[in-house]
Write an enzyme that holds these catalytic residues in place. Structure first.
Site, mmCIF file in Angstrom:
data_model
loop_
_atom_site.group_PDB
_atom_site.id
_atom_site.type_symbol
_atom_site.label_atom_id
_atom_site.label_comp_id
_atom_site.label_asym_id
_atom_site.label_seq_id
_atom_site.Cartn_x
_atom_site.Cartn_y
_atom_site.Cartn_z
ATOM 1 N N ASP A 16 1.110 -1.272 -0.167
ATOM 2 C CA ASP A 16 -0.138 0.352 0.074
ATOM 3 C C ASP A 16 1.099 0.779 -0.241
ATOM 4 O OD1 ASP A 16 -2.028 1.812 1.259
ATOM 5 O OD2 ASP A 16 -0.786 1.866 1.955
ATOM 6 N N ASP A 18 -0.198 5.362 0.750
ATOM 7 C CA ASP A 18 0.142 6.034 2.488
ATOM 8 C C ASP A 18 0.013 5.176 3.988
ATOM 9 O OD1 ASP A 18 0.087 8.726 1.712
ATOM 10 O OD2 ASP A 18 -2.497 8.598 0.944
ATOM 11 N N ARG A 145 -15.755 21.115 5.990
ATOM 12 C CA ARG A 145 -15.243 19.425 6.408
ATOM 13 C C ARG A 145 -15.292 18.837 8.068
ATOM 14 N NH1 ARG A 145 -12.540 15.840 3.988
ATOM 15 N NH2 ARG A 145 -12.681 16.891 1.220
HETATM 16 O O1 M1P Z 1 -9.410 7.702 1.872
HETATM 17 C C1 M1P Z 1 -10.239 8.097 2.105
HETATM 18 C C2 M1P Z 1 -11.329 8.702 1.145
HETATM 19 O O2 M1P Z 1 -10.845 10.378 1.186
HETATM 20 C C3 M1P Z 1 -11.755 11.301 0.329
HETATM 21 O O3 M1P Z 1 -12.416 11.606 1.751
HETATM 22 P P1 M1P Z 1 -13.500 13.283 1.631
HETATM 23 O O4 M1P Z 1 -13.235 13.311 0.908
HETATM 24 O O5 M1P Z 1 -14.460 12.635 2.305
HETATM 25 O O6 M1P Z 1 -12.943 13.228 3.426
HETATM 26 C C4 M1P Z 1 -11.982 11.350 -0.768
HETATM 27 O O7 M1P Z 1 -10.775 10.877 -1.822
HETATM 28 C C5 M1P Z 1 -12.044 9.038 -0.595
HETATM 29 O O8 M1P Z 1 -12.607 9.167 -1.795
HETATM 30 C C6 M1P Z 1 -11.861 8.519 0.205
HETATM 31 O O9 M1P Z 1 -11.552 7.586 -0.373
#
Ligand code: M1P
Length: 250
Positions: A16, A18, A145
């Protein structure tokens, strides 16, 4: 096989990105680069990342296609072997225009009816291997967010939305994943990281190792980590990855 010059050409080691090869969302360290270079002389190496190749180039370096034997972006929907592109697949090809149109219309209609304190922009993001649905919109700022995440926790907006979609499209063969703060992903069932394994099925590997930090149930490494075709290694940082690699292969 094109790997006969290696010490163990029948061993494949997949990573993987990250939290496993790099700190989350950051770049690879010189130490990790060196360890991978030495490992590559012994075994076949590859990465399996959820994001697109551009993101992996940013994190793993411009020469990523030359530095790994296999590069699997978007869980293997985009794949390279020794720098050569393998067959690729996309969400829209798989689902077809008609079914996608029905799904998108339903999602947009449902989004419009939601009672939310704030809306921003980009509510439905169309990606190569999936769609991403965000009630507040992907243009939300960091503060917005955080606000939405809290609101969602209290009101279960995403959880209810996913349940409605499952009820409305039971025969679509889709998986819904609430992985982040403000959205959820929608992709064909089985298009997790195990998708990448089909590209190496006919290569005759006798051992396929997988290293990942999200190997717990619900994490995006879980399926490939627990797959009977792999030997899974759960790690908690790139340093942990190096430690286990040194124990196993050096
Ligand atoms: O890696 C987890 C998620 O990260 C983002 O989610 P959010 O914008 O809701 O924080 C997105 O890139 C999502 O696709 C991804 O699964």
């Amino acid at each position: 096989m094109s790997f006969s010059h290696k010490q163990n050409p029948k061993t494949l080691v997949l990573f993987d990105v990250d939290g496993t090869l790099t700190p989350a969302r950051l770049t690879i360290s010189p130490e990790m680069k060196q360890v991978l270079k030495e490992l590559r002389e012994k075994v076949v190496i590859g990465f399996v990342g959820g994001s697109d190749l551009q993101k992996q180039v940013e994190q793993l370096g411009d020469s990523v296609l030359q530095d790994f034997d296999y590069c699997f972006s978007e869980n293997g929907l985009t794949a390279y072997k020794l720098g050569e592109k393998l067959a690729s697949q996309s969400f829209i090809n798989w689902i077809g225009e008609d079914k996608y149109n029905k799904l998108a219309r339903f999602i947009l209609g449902y989004l419009a009816q939601l009672e939310l304190p704030k809306r921003r922009g980009t509510f439905l993001e169309f990606r190569n291997g999936m769609i991403n649905v965000s009630p507040i919109g992907r243009n939300a700022s960091t503060e917005e967010r955080n606000e939405f995440e809290k609101f969602d926790l209290e009101n279960k907006i995403r959880e209810k939305f996913v349940q409605v979609l499952k009820d409305e499209f039971p025969d679509y063969g889709l998986t819904y994943s609430i992985g982040g703060q403000i959205s959820f992903d929608v992709f064909p069932t089985g298009w997790d990281k195990t998708y990448a394994l089909q590209h190496v099925e006919k290569e005759g590997f006798t051992e396929i190792h997988f290293f990942g930090d999200k190997s717990y149930k619900g994490g995006n490494d879980y399926e490939i980590y627990t797959d009977p075709r792999t030997i899974g290694h759960a790690v908690n940082s790139p340093d942990d990855t190096i430690r286990i690699l040194k124990e196993l292969f050096f």
